[in-house]
Design a protein around this motif. Structure first.
Motif, PDB file in Angstrom:
ATOM      1  N   ILE A  16       0.822  -1.218   0.000  1.00 57.85           N
ATOM      2  CA  ILE A  16       0.000   0.000   0.000  1.00 57.85           C
ATOM      3  C   ILE A  16       0.856   1.268   0.000  1.00 57.85           C
ATOM      4  O   ILE A  16       0.614   2.166  -0.808  1.00 57.85           O
ATOM      5  CB  ILE A  16      -1.021  -0.022   1.151  1.00 57.85           C
ATOM      6  N   PRO A  17       1.896   1.394   0.868  1.00 57.35           N
ATOM      7  CA  PRO A  17       2.733   2.602   0.783  1.00 57.35           C
ATOM      8  C   PRO A  17       3.427   2.745  -0.574  1.00 57.35           C
ATOM      9  O   PRO A  17       3.548   3.852  -1.093  1.00 57.35           O
ATOM     10  CB  PRO A  17       3.759   2.419   1.896  1.00 57.35           C
ATOM     11  N   ALA A  65       2.279   1.634  -3.442  1.00 55.34           N
ATOM     12  CA  ALA A  65       1.242   2.025  -4.412  1.00 55.34           C
ATOM     13  C   ALA A  65       0.914   3.506  -4.295  1.00 55.34           C
ATOM     14  O   ALA A  65       0.775   4.204  -5.312  1.00 55.34           O
ATOM     15  CB  ALA A  65      -0.020   1.186  -4.201  1.00 55.34           C
ATOM     16  N   VAL A  66       0.810   4.006  -3.067  1.00 50.50           N
ATOM     17  CA  VAL A  66       0.552   5.437  -2.857  1.00 50.50           C
ATOM     18  C   VAL A  66       1.697   6.262  -3.430  1.00 50.50           C
ATOM     19  O   VAL A  66       1.480   7.290  -4.087  1.00 50.50           O
ATOM     20  CB  VAL A  66       0.342   5.736  -1.350  1.00 50.50           C
ATOM     21  N   THR A  67       2.924   5.812  -3.224  1.00 53.64           N
ATOM     22  CA  THR A  67       4.095   6.521  -3.745  1.00 53.64           C
ATOM     23  C   THR A  67       4.100   6.517  -5.274  1.00 53.64           C
ATOM     24  O   THR A  67       4.398   7.541  -5.897  1.00 53.64           O
ATOM     25  CB  THR A  67       5.385   5.881  -3.207  1.00 53.64           C
ATOM     26  N   MET A  68       3.756   5.388  -5.859  1.00 46.16           N
ATOM     27  CA  MET A  68       3.746   5.309  -7.325  1.00 46.16           C
ATOM     28  C   MET A  68       2.643   6.186  -7.915  1.00 46.16           C
ATOM     29  O   MET A  68       2.853   6.839  -8.933  1.00 46.16           O
ATOM     30  CB  MET A  68       3.563   3.853  -7.768  1.00 46.16           C
ATOM     31  N   ILE A  69       1.462   6.203  -7.286  1.00 49.74           N
ATOM     32  CA  ILE A  69       0.357   7.017  -7.790  1.00 49.74           C
ATOM     33  C   ILE A  69       0.677   8.502  -7.663  1.00 49.74           C
ATOM     34  O   ILE A  69       0.447   9.279  -8.586  1.00 49.74           O
ATOM     35  CB  ILE A  69      -0.951   6.665  -7.055  1.00 49.74           C
ATOM     36  N   ALA A  70       1.241   8.898  -6.502  1.00 50.53           N
ATOM     37  CA  ALA A  70       1.555  10.311  -6.278  1.00 50.53           C
ATOM     38  C   ALA A  70       2.818  10.738  -7.019  1.00 50.53           C
ATOM     39  O   ALA A  70       3.039  11.926  -7.239  1.00 50.53           O
ATOM     40  CB  ALA A  70       1.719  10.571  -4.777  1.00 50.53           C
ATOM     41  N   GLY A  71       3.659   9.795  -7.369  1.00 52.88           N
ATOM     42  CA  GLY A  71       4.895  10.124  -8.066  1.00 52.88           C
ATOM     43  C   GLY A  71       6.018  10.554  -7.135  1.00 52.88           C
ATOM     44  O   GLY A  71       7.092  10.908  -7.586  1.00 52.88           O
ATOM     45  N   TRP A  82       7.192  10.402  -2.500  1.00 48.85           N
ATOM     46  CA  TRP A  82       6.862   9.951  -1.156  1.00 48.85           C
ATOM     47  C   TRP A  82       6.005  11.012  -0.464  1.00 48.85           C
ATOM     48  O   TRP A  82       6.453  12.125  -0.230  1.00 48.85           O
ATOM     49  CB  TRP A  82       8.128   9.692  -0.344  1.00 48.85           C
ATOM     50  N   VAL A  83       4.768  10.680  -0.123  1.00 46.33           N
ATOM     51  CA  VAL A  83       3.848  11.640   0.481  1.00 46.33           C
ATOM     52  C   VAL A  83       3.447  11.246   1.901  1.00 46.33           C
ATOM     53  O   VAL A  83       2.619  11.917   2.518  1.00 46.33           O
ATOM     54  CB  VAL A  83       2.571  11.819  -0.378  1.00 46.33           C
ATOM     55  N   LEU A  84       4.037  10.182   2.426  1.00 49.83           N
ATOM     56  CA  LEU A  84       3.601   9.664   3.717  1.00 49.83           C
ATOM     57  C   LEU A  84       4.359  10.246   4.908  1.00 49.83           C
ATOM     58  O   LEU A  84       4.104   9.869   6.040  1.00 49.83           O
ATOM     59  CB  LEU A  84       3.700   8.131   3.713  1.00 49.83           C
ATOM     60  N   GLY A  85       5.287  11.143   4.672  1.00 48.34           N
ATOM     61  CA  GLY A  85       5.949  11.853   5.758  1.00 48.34           C
ATOM     62  C   GLY A  85       7.213  11.190   6.265  1.00 48.34           C
ATOM     63  O   GLY A  85       7.530  10.049   5.939  1.00 48.34           O
ATOM     64  N   GLU A  86       7.932  11.942   7.087  1.00 47.63           N
ATOM     65  CA  GLU A  86       9.232  11.498   7.580  1.00 47.63           C
ATOM     66  C   GLU A  86       9.116  10.350   8.574  1.00 47.63           C
ATOM     67  O   GLU A  86       9.922   9.416   8.556  1.00 47.63           O
ATOM     68  CB  GLU A  86       9.958  12.671   8.223  1.00 47.63           C
ATOM     69  N   TYR A  98      11.376  12.161  -1.510  1.00 46.45           N
ATOM     70  CA  TYR A  98      12.229  10.994  -1.674  1.00 46.45           C
ATOM     71  C   TYR A  98      12.469  10.365  -0.308  1.00 46.45           C
ATOM     72  O   TYR A  98      12.826  11.054   0.640  1.00 46.45           O
ATOM     73  CB  TYR A  98      13.549  11.438  -2.311  1.00 46.45           C
ATOM     74  N   CYS A  99      12.289   9.064  -0.198  1.00 45.40           N
ATOM     75  CA  CYS A  99      12.506   8.349   1.061  1.00 45.40           C
ATOM     76  C   CYS A  99      13.363   7.124   0.788  1.00 45.40           C
ATOM     77  O   CYS A  99      13.034   6.300  -0.063  1.00 45.40           O
ATOM     78  CB  CYS A  99      11.167   7.917   1.666  1.00 45.40           C
ATOM     79  N   THR A 100      14.457   6.997   1.507  1.00 46.61           N
ATOM     80  CA  THR A 100      15.302   5.813   1.396  1.00 46.61           C
ATOM     81  C   THR A 100      15.838   5.470   2.778  1.00 46.61           C
ATOM     82  O   THR A 100      15.863   6.309   3.671  1.00 46.61           O
ATOM     83  CB  THR A 100      16.452   6.021   0.403  1.00 46.61           C
ATOM     84  N   SER A 101      16.271   4.254   2.921  1.00 47.86           N
ATOM     85  CA  SER A 101      16.768   3.779   4.205  1.00 47.86           C
ATOM     86  C   SER A 101      18.258   3.544   4.125  1.00 47.86           C
ATOM     87  O   SER A 101      18.769   3.058   3.115  1.00 47.86           O
ATOM     88  CB  SER A 101      16.069   2.483   4.594  1.00 47.86           C
ATOM     89  N   SER A 102      18.950   3.849   5.213  1.00 48.86           N
ATOM     90  CA  SER A 102      20.386   3.582   5.238  1.00 48.86           C
ATOM     91  C   SER A 102      20.658   2.100   5.408  1.00 48.86           C
ATOM     92  O   SER A 102      21.781   1.648   5.220  1.00 48.86           O
ATOM     93  CB  SER A 102      21.059   4.371   6.357  1.00 48.86           C
ATOM     94  N   VAL A 103      19.629   1.313   5.767  1.00 50.69           N
ATOM     95  CA  VAL A 103      19.811  -0.137   5.882  1.00 50.69           C
ATOM     96  C   VAL A 103      20.274  -0.688   4.546  1.00 50.69           C
ATOM     97  O   VAL A 103      21.219  -1.453   4.458  1.00 50.69           O
ATOM     98  CB  VAL A 103      18.493  -0.826   6.311  1.00 50.69           C
TER      99      VAL A 103
END
Length: 127
Positions: free
Chosen positions: A18-19, A21-27, A29-33, A110-115
């Motif tokens: 779901i996150p 899909a939301v990111t792909m639709i919005a183009g 990252w809109v879900l916050g930090e 843009y959201c990415t993880s250092s993992v």
């Protein structure tokens, strides 16, 4: 075991599909930090539990073929399912122990993880 598989698939849907899909639709990252960090830490737990559950079902079926009168008791099945989730949660403890973080850029969404970047930088010298 099938119920555990259903729980893992449902959690995977909520934490990963779901996150994304939301990111792909919005183009972007809109879900916050905060959810960026939560998503980075939790997205792979349900998929790990799913794989371990399928592996356990496979081993159980193989055991049933070799010994048709063997079966797991409910207690044994619960212990095995508990171990599956402990092994699935283990990467989070490693991730948090190494103080992994997520990077959120609100300007570009843009959201990415250092993992993942830490894993890549640790694996590159092995190649």
């Amino acid at each position: 075991f099938v119920q555990n598989l259903a729980v893992a698939d449902t959690l995977y849907t909520f934490f990963a599909i779901i996150p994304e899909a939301v990111t792909m639709i919005a183009g972007r990252w809109v879900l916050g930090e905060v959810y960026c960090f939560v998503d980075a830490q939790l997205s792979f737990i349900p998929s790990t539990a799913n794989v371990l559950t399928v592996l356990t079902i496979t081993v159980y079926k193989l055991r049933m073929v070799s010994d048709p009168f063997y079966y797991f008791s409910k207690t044994t099945a619960r212990v095995v399912i508990g171990c599956i989730w402990i092994f699935a949660l283990a990467p989070i403890s490693v991730s948090l122990a190494y103080q992994s973080s997520s990077y959120f850029d609100p300007e570009y969404g843009y959201c990415t993880s250092s993992v993942y970047t830490d894993c890549d930088s640790a694996l590159i010298p092995l190649l």
